[in-house]
Scaffold this active site. Structure first.
Site, mmCIF file in Angstrom:
data_model
loop_
_atom_site.group_PDB
_atom_site.id
_atom_site.type_symbol
_atom_site.label_atom_id
_atom_site.label_comp_id
_atom_site.label_asym_id
_atom_site.label_seq_id
_atom_site.Cartn_x
_atom_site.Cartn_y
_atom_site.Cartn_z
ATOM 1 N N ARG A 101 0.830 -1.105 0.020
ATOM 2 C CA ARG A 101 0.128 -0.146 0.090
ATOM 3 C C ARG A 101 1.045 1.060 -0.079
ATOM 4 N NH1 ARG A 101 -5.284 1.336 1.739
ATOM 5 N NH2 ARG A 101 -5.514 3.397 2.780
ATOM 6 N N HIS A 128 -6.603 1.053 -7.378
ATOM 7 C CA HIS A 128 -6.992 0.558 -5.909
ATOM 8 C C HIS A 128 -7.578 -0.860 -6.388
ATOM 9 C CE1 HIS A 128 -7.316 -0.435 -2.169
ATOM 10 N NE2 HIS A 128 -8.361 0.334 -1.735
ATOM 11 N N GLN A 131 -9.792 -3.207 -4.079
ATOM 12 C CA GLN A 131 -11.004 -2.710 -3.747
ATOM 13 C C GLN A 131 -12.084 -2.893 -4.547
ATOM 14 O OE1 GLN A 131 -12.073 -0.944 -0.648
ATOM 15 N NE2 GLN A 131 -14.002 -1.639 -1.455
ATOM 16 N N ASP A 224 -16.685 8.424 -3.279
ATOM 17 C CA ASP A 224 -15.368 8.213 -2.607
ATOM 18 C C ASP A 224 -15.202 9.533 -1.860
ATOM 19 O OD1 ASP A 224 -13.254 7.202 -1.311
ATOM 20 O OD2 ASP A 224 -12.141 7.395 -3.391
ATOM 21 N N CYS A 264 -16.034 2.866 -0.466
ATOM 22 C CA CYS A 264 -15.168 2.156 0.030
ATOM 23 C C CYS A 264 -14.503 2.503 1.392
ATOM 24 C CB CYS A 264 -13.664 2.174 -1.195
ATOM 25 S SG CYS A 264 -12.956 3.868 -1.195
ATOM 26 N N ARG A 292 -13.418 -7.468 1.148
ATOM 27 C CA ARG A 292 -12.091 -7.141 0.955
ATOM 28 C C ARG A 292 -11.461 -8.513 1.088
ATOM 29 N NH1 ARG A 292 -9.660 -2.133 0.810
ATOM 30 N NH2 ARG A 292 -7.472 -3.202 0.572
#
Length: 307
Positions: A101, A128, A131, A224, A264, A292
């Site tokens: 990450r 991402h 996700q 988001d 998310c 996830r």
């Protein structure tokens, strides 16, 4: 050849579908597959703070029979003295896979080029993909097939989530509409890649400035945060630019009556989304957060078989 997941179009339509099928099976029988028995170790590296990524990878690796080795770059040589490729060559002698990450996509590309074990983009400034596997799994659970659905994303068109939505939805044959302020659009090269993929899968990509137009009869609504990690100094300007892009109950009513809402997380209630929407009956954010775990388990198991 070692396979990696650095961006969403690293998976073909058939591969994406196979991983989602596997995730469904793993969710139904959580401990049925143990490809990391030994136990083998997976390195999970964090440049950024995390809740969902940290927990889902750590728990998922353990579920698969392995040991998660969580590394903070701030307390490792990767934080400054050592290149990503050198770190990768050290880790590959001891771990089965690497998840990172991070900020720059280029670091992930360098790491993947320098190692013989799978590298997973656990989030970068550009994409991402983990996700998106979770989001697609959630949509499949609530809507059945992905092919032909209409997904509306409202908000910051230039963030990593939109870039991943473009590529992953095109791969799945989804009709994606993205409504964003003119100055906050996705990178043109990624849009072009998504359009090219969609032409082969029956999906489509539409960029709009009007949220209501994007939401009309949508099956799925997504937003988001307007202020991504590392952009806190832009908050005032962004709040002004995104006025009118909040997912409200009135805007949500323009989607289909059985439309679902995804985010998310973490969310800024009262900014990109009304609390009444994200906490309302159409919201599936907790399913999305749980998924996830299952999507990443399926991805890791699949990647480990590709060598």
């Amino acid at each position: 050849m070692t396979r990696h997941l650095l961006r969403d179009d690293d998976l073909s339509p058939a591969e994406q579908a196979a991983i989602l099928d596997r995730a469904e099976r793993m969710k139904a029988d959580r401990f049925a597959e143990r490809p990391l028995d030994g136990p083998q170790t997976v390195a999970v590296i964090f440049d950024k703070s995390s809740t969902r990524t940290r927990v889902s990878f750590a728990v998922g690796i353990a579920d698969l029979g392995g040991v998660p080795l969580v590394i903070s770059t701030a307390s490792s040589q990767l934080g400054g003295k050592e290149t990503a490729s050198d770190t990768a060559r050290v880790l590959e002698r001891q771990v089965a896979a690497i998840a990172w990450r991070t900020y720059a996509q280029s670091g992930l590309e360098e790491m993947a080029a320098g190692t013989t074990v799978p590298v997973v983009n656990a989030l970068s400034d550009d994409f991402h993909p983990c996700q998106l596997l979770a989001d697609l799994l959630t949509i499949r659970e609530h809507k059945g097939s992905l092919q032909g659905l209409t997904v509306a994303f409202v908000g910051d068109g230039g963030d990593n989530m939109v870039h991943s939505y473009l590529l992953a939805c095109a791969t799945a044959g989804i009709h994606l509409r993205v409504a964003h302020p003119v100055a906050y659009g996705p990178r043109r090269a990624i849009v072009d890649d998504a359009i090219r993929i969609a032409a082969t899968t029956g999906g489509s990509i539409t960029l709009l400035s009007d949220p209501a137009e994007a939401m009309a009869d949508a099956d799925v609504v997504v937003t988001d945060t307007w202020v991504s990690m590392g952009r806190e100094d832009q908050k005032a300007a962004r709040l002004e630019a995104f006025a009118g892009y909040q997912v409200t109950r009135e805007l949500m009513a323009k989607a289909k009556g059985d439309a679902i809402f995804l985010h998310c997380l973490p969310a800024d209630r009262g900014f990109e989304v009304e609390a009444e929407v994200i906490d309302g009956p159409q919201s599936v954010i907790w399913d999305e957060a749980e998924n996830r775990l299952h999507a990443q388990k399926a991805l890791l198991a699949w990647l480990l078989e590709q060598d």
